[in-house]
Design a protein around this motif. Sequence first.
Motif, PDB file in Angstrom:
ATOM      1  N   ALA A   1       9.412  41.180  12.429  1.00 48.57           N
ATOM      2  CA  ALA A   1       8.439  41.640  11.438  1.00 48.57           C
ATOM      3  C   ALA A   1       9.091  41.715  10.058  1.00 48.57           C
ATOM      4  CB  ALA A   1       7.894  43.003  11.832  1.00 48.57           C
ATOM      5  N   PRO A   2       8.333  41.452   8.993  1.00 46.36           N
ATOM      6  CA  PRO A   2       8.907  41.522   7.647  1.00 46.36           C
ATOM      7  C   PRO A   2       9.089  42.959   7.174  1.00 46.36           C
ATOM      8  CG  PRO A   2       6.574  40.971   7.527  1.00 46.36           C
ATOM      9  CD  PRO A   2       6.931  41.007   8.986  1.00 46.36           C
ATOM     10  N   LYS A   3       9.751  43.085   6.049  1.00 45.45           N
ATOM     11  CA  LYS A   3      10.012  44.393   5.462  1.00 45.45           C
ATOM     12  C   LYS A   3       8.695  45.090   5.128  1.00 45.45           C
ATOM     13  CE  LYS A   3      12.430  46.576   1.555  1.00 45.45           C
ATOM     14  NZ  LYS A   3      13.246  46.319   0.335  1.00 45.45           N
ATOM     15  N   GLY A   4       8.610  46.368   5.445  1.00 42.37           N
ATOM     16  CA  GLY A   4       7.423  47.158   5.126  1.00 42.37           C
ATOM     17  C   GLY A   4       6.351  47.125   6.183  1.00 42.37           C
ATOM     18  N   ALA A   5       6.541  46.368   7.251  1.00 43.38           N
ATOM     19  CA  ALA A   5       5.506  46.227   8.277  1.00 43.38           C
ATOM     20  C   ALA A   5       5.522  47.407   9.241  1.00 43.38           C
ATOM     21  CB  ALA A   5       5.706  44.929   9.046  1.00 43.38           C
ATOM     22  N   THR A   6       4.347  47.711   9.790  1.00 41.94           N
ATOM     23  CA  THR A   6       4.221  48.691  10.860  1.00 41.94           C
ATOM     24  C   THR A   6       4.055  47.938  12.170  1.00 41.94           C
ATOM     25  OG1 THR A   6       3.156  50.293   9.387  1.00 41.94           O
ATOM     26  CG2 THR A   6       2.856  50.611  11.757  1.00 41.94           C
ATOM     27  N   ALA A   7       4.932  48.180  13.115  1.00 39.14           N
ATOM     28  CA  ALA A   7       4.936  47.421  14.363  1.00 39.14           C
ATOM     29  C   ALA A   7       3.715  47.745  15.210  1.00 39.14           C
ATOM     30  CB  ALA A   7       6.212  47.707  15.142  1.00 39.14           C
ATOM     31  N   ASP A   8       3.233  46.726  15.908  1.00 39.19           N
ATOM     32  CA  ASP A   8       2.160  46.889  16.886  1.00 39.19           C
ATOM     33  C   ASP A   8       2.804  47.368  18.189  1.00 39.19           C
ATOM     34  OD1 ASP A   8       0.215  46.533  18.876  1.00 39.19           O
ATOM     35  OD2 ASP A   8      -0.695  44.836  17.827  1.00 39.19           O
ATOM     36  N   LYS A   9       2.424  48.562  18.650  1.00 35.89           N
ATOM     37  CA  LYS A   9       3.071  49.138  19.831  1.00 35.89           C
ATOM     38  C   LYS A   9       2.782  48.332  21.092  1.00 35.89           C
ATOM     39  CE  LYS A   9       3.079  53.866  17.989  1.00 35.89           C
ATOM     40  NZ  LYS A   9       2.617  55.264  18.196  1.00 35.89           N
ATOM     41  N   ALA A  10       1.642  47.664  21.121  1.00 35.14           N
ATOM     42  CA  ALA A  10       1.304  46.872  22.308  1.00 35.14           C
ATOM     43  C   ALA A  10       2.033  45.535  22.331  1.00 35.14           C
ATOM     44  CB  ALA A  10      -0.205  46.648  22.377  1.00 35.14           C
ATOM     45  N   LEU A  11       2.408  45.042  21.152  1.00 35.60           N
ATOM     46  CA  LEU A  11       3.110  43.757  21.030  1.00 35.60           C
ATOM     47  C   LEU A  11       4.413  44.011  20.290  1.00 35.60           C
ATOM     48  CD1 LEU A  11       0.054  41.561  19.930  1.00 35.60           C
ATOM     49  CD2 LEU A  11       0.917  41.903  22.248  1.00 35.60           C
ATOM     50  N   ASN A  12       5.386  44.511  21.025  1.00 37.34           N
ATOM     51  CA  ASN A  12       6.615  45.011  20.399  1.00 37.34           C
ATOM     52  C   ASN A  12       7.783  44.038  20.455  1.00 37.34           C
ATOM     53  OD1 ASN A  12       7.201  45.096  23.098  1.00 37.34           O
ATOM     54  ND2 ASN A  12       7.445  47.330  23.218  1.00 37.34           N
ATOM     55  N   GLY A  13       7.491  42.761  20.735  1.00 41.18           N
ATOM     56  CA  GLY A  13       8.567  41.785  20.806  1.00 41.18           C
ATOM     57  C   GLY A  13       9.089  41.544  22.197  1.00 41.18           C
ATOM     58  N   GLY A  14       8.468  42.156  23.200  1.00 44.31           N
ATOM     59  CA  GLY A  14       8.895  41.969  24.579  1.00 44.31           C
ATOM     60  C   GLY A  14       7.953  41.045  25.330  1.00 44.31           C
ATOM     61  N   TRP A  15       8.049  41.104  26.665  1.00 44.75           N
ATOM     62  CA  TRP A  15       7.161  40.289  27.486  1.00 44.75           C
ATOM     63  C   TRP A  15       5.766  40.901  27.494  1.00 44.75           C
ATOM     64  CZ3 TRP A  15       9.799  36.235  27.670  1.00 44.75           C
ATOM     65  CH2 TRP A  15      11.128  36.188  28.060  1.00 44.75           C
ATOM     66  N   THR A  16       4.782  40.050  27.635  1.00 46.10           N
ATOM     67  CA  THR A  16       3.408  40.518  27.772  1.00 46.10           C
ATOM     68  C   THR A  16       2.729  39.710  28.864  1.00 46.10           C
ATOM     69  OG1 THR A  16       1.395  41.097  26.539  1.00 46.10           O
ATOM     70  CG2 THR A  16       2.359  38.937  26.098  1.00 46.10           C
ATOM     71  N   GLY A  17       1.636  40.251  29.409  1.00 48.43           N
ATOM     72  CA  GLY A  17       0.951  39.594  30.502  1.00 48.43           C
ATOM     73  C   GLY A  17      -0.105  38.610  30.012  1.00 48.43           C
ATOM     74  N   THR A  18      -0.595  37.810  30.954  1.00 46.37           N
ATOM     75  CA  THR A  18      -1.634  36.843  30.584  1.00 46.37           C
ATOM     76  C   THR A  18      -2.907  37.548  30.139  1.00 46.37           C
ATOM     77  OG1 THR A  18      -2.301  36.704  32.908  1.00 46.37           O
ATOM     78  CG2 THR A  18      -0.739  35.051  32.113  1.00 46.37           C
ATOM     79  N   GLY A  19      -3.159  38.742  30.671  1.00 44.88           N
ATOM     80  CA  GLY A  19      -4.355  39.481  30.267  1.00 44.88           C
ATOM     81  C   GLY A  19      -4.362  39.816  28.786  1.00 44.88           C
ATOM     82  N   GLN A  20      -3.205  40.255  28.268  1.00 45.22           N
ATOM     83  CA  GLN A  20      -3.101  40.573  26.843  1.00 45.22           C
ATOM     84  C   GLN A  20      -3.293  39.320  25.995  1.00 45.22           C
ATOM     85  OE1 GLN A  20      -2.381  43.640  25.072  1.00 45.22           O
ATOM     86  NE2 GLN A  20      -2.930  42.288  23.366  1.00 45.22           N
TER      87      GLN A  20
END
Length: 308
Positions: free
Chosen positions: A144-163
């Motif tokens: 994420a760029p400077k000043g951004a607020t991270a999305d807790k559901a999409l935090n840079g890890g693995w995610t499922g096909t449903g998401q």
Amino acid sequence: MTEPVISATPATPAISEIVEETPAAAPVPAPADAPADPFADPFAAPPMPSAPPRRPLKDRRALRAAARWTLAVLVCGGLGTGTAYGITGMTRTDVPGLSTQADGRWTYPKLTLPALQAGAQRPYTDGNDGEIHHADLRRLLLPAPKGATADKALNGGWTGTGQYVAEYAKDERADLKKALADASVRHIAARGWTMPDGTTSRIYLLQFKSAAFAQEYKDDTVSVGFDGGTPLNEAPEVALDDHWSEGGSVEDTTSYVYAEAKPYGARQLRQAYVLAGDTVALVIQSHKGATAKVPFEQTVILQTQLLG
């Protein structure tokens, strides 16, 4: 193993190869003890150079005119070559200027390609026929760029096909899930953030068993091409961005960039697919009113370079 660094300098694109100019050879002086010419007259004046024949006035004017036109062509050609080089001369490690804020670009952190295990190859090297990314896919996600607020559901890890399929229209999700299962998608990594101006960004990286499976998913499942293919939930209709220059695209990758055309309701959405070997990337940005083009393209280019 040392990690290759993706430069974040704001200057012009780096030259892919710098060739050191060979210095001209200096004239070799005669030896101090070399015998003088015994027949030379020591008091003789040096010979006068013969004057070249004087051209007629008409010919001289024609030569001057030709010289002016030649100079003009060289200048224009030089400018054209410089512009073309600025577009085509970018290498995998070049990054568009990240420190220039006047045109709306965001400030991203320093980007590096993760080191590979011994014997592993980059996706586009000889011997890696499947164009496999052997690095951890999560480390190939754009931060994420400077000043951004991270999305807790999409935090840079693995995610499922449903998401992932939740980004698409409801009546498309079941078919997408089945297609992903049939294609044996290996991993899905994702990151999202929101900027202070309200711009939201989401990036999904889908890794398949080989480049052939990724290509098939892009062509036959989401049907990316002249239109955005399978419609997203947020924007059922998008149009191919004819102004996308691909100035920072990476060799062996393909980018498809779209924007929601007017009238687009409360928010405008921009989306892009990137096909990079065994991986398909989906980049989504939206903003209340119009979504700025510059940071969106910057995000697409940087994510593409990480996959290259």
